[in-house]
Design a protein around this motif. Structure first.
Motif, PDB file in Angstrom:
ATOM      1  N   CYS A   1      15.272  15.722  12.755  1.00 56.54           N
ATOM      2  CA  CYS A   1      16.160  14.824  13.500  1.00 56.54           C
ATOM      3  C   CYS A   1      17.273  15.591  14.197  1.00 56.54           C
ATOM      4  CB  CYS A   1      16.769  13.807  12.537  1.00 56.54           C
ATOM      5  SG  CYS A   1      17.870  12.632  13.349  1.00 56.54           S
TER       6      CYS A   1
ATOM      7  N   TRP B   1      19.317  10.200  15.681  1.00 58.25           N
ATOM      8  CA  TRP B   1      18.331   9.222  15.230  1.00 58.25           C
ATOM      9  C   TRP B   1      18.200   8.004  16.133  1.00 58.25           C
ATOM     10  CZ3 TRP B   1      22.499  10.802  12.169  1.00 58.25           C
ATOM     11  CH2 TRP B   1      23.563   9.915  12.051  1.00 58.25           C
TER      12      TRP B   1
ATOM     13  N   PHE C   1      27.489  13.217  17.915  1.00 58.79           N
ATOM     14  CA  PHE C   1      27.956  12.668  16.639  1.00 58.79           C
ATOM     15  C   PHE C   1      26.802  12.590  15.638  1.00 58.79           C
ATOM     16  CE2 PHE C   1      28.780   9.168  13.691  1.00 58.79           C
ATOM     17  CZ  PHE C   1      30.064   9.444  13.253  1.00 58.79           C
TER      18      PHE C   1
ATOM     19  N   LYS D   1      25.784  16.086  14.493  1.00 62.72           N
ATOM     20  CA  LYS D   1      26.724  16.607  13.493  1.00 62.72           C
ATOM     21  C   LYS D   1      26.287  16.203  12.082  1.00 62.72           C
ATOM     22  CE  LYS D   1      30.773  14.149  12.807  1.00 62.72           C
ATOM     23  NZ  LYS D   1      32.209  13.821  12.805  1.00 62.72           N
ATOM     24  N   HIS D   2      25.819  14.963  11.946  1.00 62.94           N
ATOM     25  CA  HIS D   2      25.346  14.513  10.634  1.00 62.94           C
ATOM     26  C   HIS D   2      23.948  15.021  10.333  1.00 62.94           C
ATOM     27  CE1 HIS D   2      28.744  12.008   9.642  1.00 62.94           C
ATOM     28  NE2 HIS D   2      28.761  11.573  10.883  1.00 62.94           N
ATOM     29  N   ALA D   3      23.064  14.928  11.333  1.00 63.08           N
ATOM     30  CA  ALA D   3      21.661  15.284  11.094  1.00 63.08           C
ATOM     31  C   ALA D   3      21.531  16.756  10.691  1.00 63.08           C
ATOM     32  CB  ALA D   3      20.825  14.992  12.340  1.00 63.08           C
TER      33      ALA D   3
ATOM     34  N   ALA E   1      23.981  18.611   9.265  1.00 60.52           N
ATOM     35  CA  ALA E   1      25.135  18.954   8.412  1.00 60.52           C
ATOM     36  C   ALA E   1      24.792  20.070   7.431  1.00 60.52           C
ATOM     37  CB  ALA E   1      25.623  17.717   7.666  1.00 60.52           C
TER      38      ALA E   1
ATOM     39  N   GLN F   1      32.100  18.314  15.439  1.00 62.14           N
ATOM     40  CA  GLN F   1      32.766  18.000  14.165  1.00 62.14           C
ATOM     41  C   GLN F   1      33.992  17.120  14.383  1.00 62.14           C
ATOM     42  OE1 GLN F   1      31.031  18.976  11.372  1.00 62.14           O
ATOM     43  NE2 GLN F   1      29.639  19.875  12.874  1.00 62.14           N
TER      44      GLN F   1
ATOM     45  N   ALA G   1      34.266   8.648  14.205  1.00 63.18           N
ATOM     46  CA  ALA G   1      33.283   7.572  14.110  1.00 63.18           C
ATOM     47  C   ALA G   1      33.589   6.462  15.108  1.00 63.18           C
ATOM     48  CB  ALA G   1      33.254   7.024  12.681  1.00 63.18           C
TER      49      ALA G   1
ATOM     50  N   TYR H   1      32.118   7.140  18.449  1.00 61.51           N
ATOM     51  CA  TYR H   1      30.672   6.903  18.384  1.00 61.51           C
ATOM     52  C   TYR H   1      30.359   5.406  18.439  1.00 61.51           C
ATOM     53  CZ  TYR H   1      26.056   6.475  16.150  1.00 61.51           C
ATOM     54  OH  TYR H   1      24.752   6.151  15.842  1.00 61.51           O
ATOM     55  N   ASP H   2      31.078   4.628  17.654  1.00 62.82           N
ATOM     56  CA  ASP H   2      30.824   3.178  17.632  1.00 62.82           C
ATOM     57  C   ASP H   2      31.080   2.562  19.003  1.00 62.82           C
ATOM     58  OD1 ASP H   2      30.147   3.468  14.964  1.00 62.82           O
ATOM     59  OD2 ASP H   2      32.075   2.762  14.201  1.00 62.82           O
TER      60      ASP H   2
END
Lengths: 411, 411
Positions: free
Chosen positions: B182, B185, B277, B280-282, B284, B306, B310, B313-314
């Motif tokens: 990923c 996503w 964003f 960054k999580h995928a 991490a 980083q 959030a 992103y939202d």
């Protein structure tokens, strides 16, 4: 139960060090794990991270969620000893916040419905529910202050209700499912288990990066939904819902009896088609190469799923989309709804993980659901209700669940 | 190029056996792979499956897509030698249809923008594009009749345009991204490369289980979109789009100049926030444990990511949702739109993979996009256009791309 907020408050005040808080977890595990069997893997050498807001907090992670340092066995002999390369992002987020993964919690095979060896902490001859059996039981037994699970049908809210844990199935994809073994990609949702709603709010705030204040809306409007399309509940679940409505009303909420639009019943009925069609693809390699090792109930479900045509799936997705649009209209009038978390207390025996019929619709809608545990008890077993807010209003779901939890504690 | 439909027709007529068809692929690879470098891993012992409609067909699979029998290295030394447990579902679907995975095709590191070692088959001093560099180059060089790639910004359509291959980025999640590393996503989309649109239609039909007839709507209404918010194209891309409109008009289409709603420009601008964003999580775990080994351009992008809050992103997701609603309205009047596939022909040099600015919006909208290659040529390099249909109308996108392709061939 071990409360996350309480442990952190005691660490903050100096009453506990992160090390002694962590030791409480290890002691609780030493005491109860033998009879509960919540863990597929335990890291007895784990220690506090030494940093971050969750320093000293031990977390259990469902064994379909990738961890770089521990096996991830999916509840299946097909993955015996399997070690993924990387931590799933939700695990990375917990570690960035300072938490320590203490172990992997049991899961039904591939998060489906074949029971695990885990026992219900409130009645050892009862199921803890599934598929997140170990996470629910570990929190419900007071072994860990926080655990991670997943829900595709009812796999967070139902076991939480059965095991007397608070839990949130957040809005769809609020927490990434990357690195989580897929069962159904439009349904799989990562959720959290903890002792109470304030613990959930703190953990979700840290892991998602979104504020989760617990102040409820002034004079909240709450709908009571009985989900008649899913059949009658047992008397204990009906009593829990009635009690929840009464407590919320006494706490200042306007309570409305809500008849859901007909699209909800259609979407509820379509859930299985979506789930099983996606599972057929998601588990194609396992099915093609390891059919004999797939757990029996899942194996049968996958046998049947091979025949689901793409057109039936596409139709089912359209029904789901219609229900999502109707849910936005319904929630234009309401801050939240409350409904059964499960048909009753945890069933006796280990032949099944219970019934997700009151959970499936909300997983499909992607709305945040919070289990408030123990509204009533029957034979020592807790019976919860779920508080459900509109998509992306996870904080509202938690705040209203918190209102109910406090009313229950004060009553 | 090796045409899938043509190979299967020759197998069907007895002019080729599956073995001799497969050998054509091996011979083409032996001839061109040395200078192109499209493969990260090649299975020189691979053989036809002996069954199914794709018996005798060799497929290249992008090296971020899990394969049980081959390494999956993500274009990164962090995953050197890594062997996943299972085939990704899209690989299982290809194998169920009888195809053979002949090798893993090169990918930029984690499907981001750091160039690979792959060369453009139409000009060895030019980039093949990215991130699906190897899949586009392998098909464009005539080494394989079918390859699988992924697109998060413009990673299927752009390299296809640069390498002169036909390609489809299907509707979001028509092909599962399960088992695909990923990056983002809500954006990552699995796509296919082949010699022509009929090859794509056949492959997508077999892999997705949906019929993909190539009959276009009678008197199709097609909008020409210049995406002014993304800046001016080079003259060759403008000429390709003009030519596409002319050919489609001569083929019986009504051509409309379309000014997209302002929400499209806003969504286009929001793409990067959503992508980075999520990345960054995928990524991490890779970032936290292997920062020094992450490719330089991606590493810098992740450093910056980083800091994305959030809330940003939202907000970006809300802009994307608004554009999706507006896209439904736009497409209520149109069967498809045509627009640039890339700003021009493949840039010279290997320092970049080119520019995805005409692709990002459509990845975000989730609409099916088909590259029709070689509408014009400049210095021997092909320049394509993309045909885009409404969400879930992949067959319409392919049928209208086919109409254009035939008009181009006849002209």
């Amino acid at each position: 139960m071990l409360s996350l907020v309480d442990l952190l408050a005691r660490i903050g005040s100096g009453a506990l060090t992160p090390e002694s808080a962590f030791r409480l977890t290890l002691e609780a595990i030493a005491m109860r794990e033998g009879e509960i069997g919540a863990f597929a893997h335990l890291d007895r050498d784990a220690r506090p991270s030494g940093r971050g807001p969750l320093n000293g907090i031990a977390v259990g992670v469902k064994d379909i969620i990738d961890t770089a340092g521990m096996p991830t066995e999916m509840g299946s002999p097909i993955y015996a000893g399997w070690r993924p390369k990387a931590d799933a992002p939700v695990v990375s987020a917990l570690k960035r916040a300072g938490a320590t993964v203490i172990g992997k919690t049991t899961t039904t095979a591939f998060a489906s419905v074949d029971p695990t060896r885990t026992r219900n902490p409130h009645g050892l001859s009862h199921t803890p529910g599934g598929s997140s059996a170990g996470s629910a039981a570990a929190v419900g037994a007071g072994m860990v202050p926080l655990a991670v699970g997943t829900q595709t049908g009812g796999s967070v809210i139902r076991p939480a209700a059965y095991c007397g844990a608070a839990a949130i199935k957040p809005s769809f994809r609020l927490l990434p499912t990357v690195g989580v073994k897929c069962f159904a990609w439009t349904l799989d949702t990562v959720g959290l288990f903890a002792a109470g709603t304030a613990d959930l709010a703190l953990a979700l705030e840290l892991v998602s990066g979104r504020p989760m204040p617990l102040d409820p809306p002034a004079r909240p409007r709450i709908g009571v939904v009985t989900q008649d399309f899913a059949g009658e509940p047992e008397p204990a679940a009906a009593a829990a819902l009635e009690r929840a409505a009464l407590l919320l009303s006494r706490s200042g909420a306007e309570i409305w009896d809500v008849k859901p639009p007909s699209s909800f019943a259609a979407a509820w009925a379509a859930h299985g088609t979506i789930q099983d069609f996606e599972a057929k693809h998601a588990l194609a390699w396992e099915y093609d190469h390891h059919r004999a090792e797939i757990a029996p109930l899942l194996g049968e479900a996958l046998d049947k799923a091979q025949a689901i045509p793409a057109a039936a799936y596409d139709d089912a997705r359209r029904l789901a989309n219609r229900a999502r649009r109707d849910a936005r209209e319904l929630f234009a009038e309401l801050d939240a709804v409350v409904t059964y978390a499960a048909p009753g207390p945890a069933p006796e025996g280990y032949g099944s993980t219970g019934d997700s019929r009151y959970n499936r619709l909300w997983t499909l809608l992607g709305t945040p659901c919070v289990n408030v545990p123990g509204l009533v008890r029957e034979g020592g077993l807790p019976v919860g209700v779920q508080v459900i807010a509109p998509f992306a209003r996870d904080g509202v779901a938690l705040a209203l669940a918190h209102l109910l939890e406090r009313a229950q504690a004060a009553s």
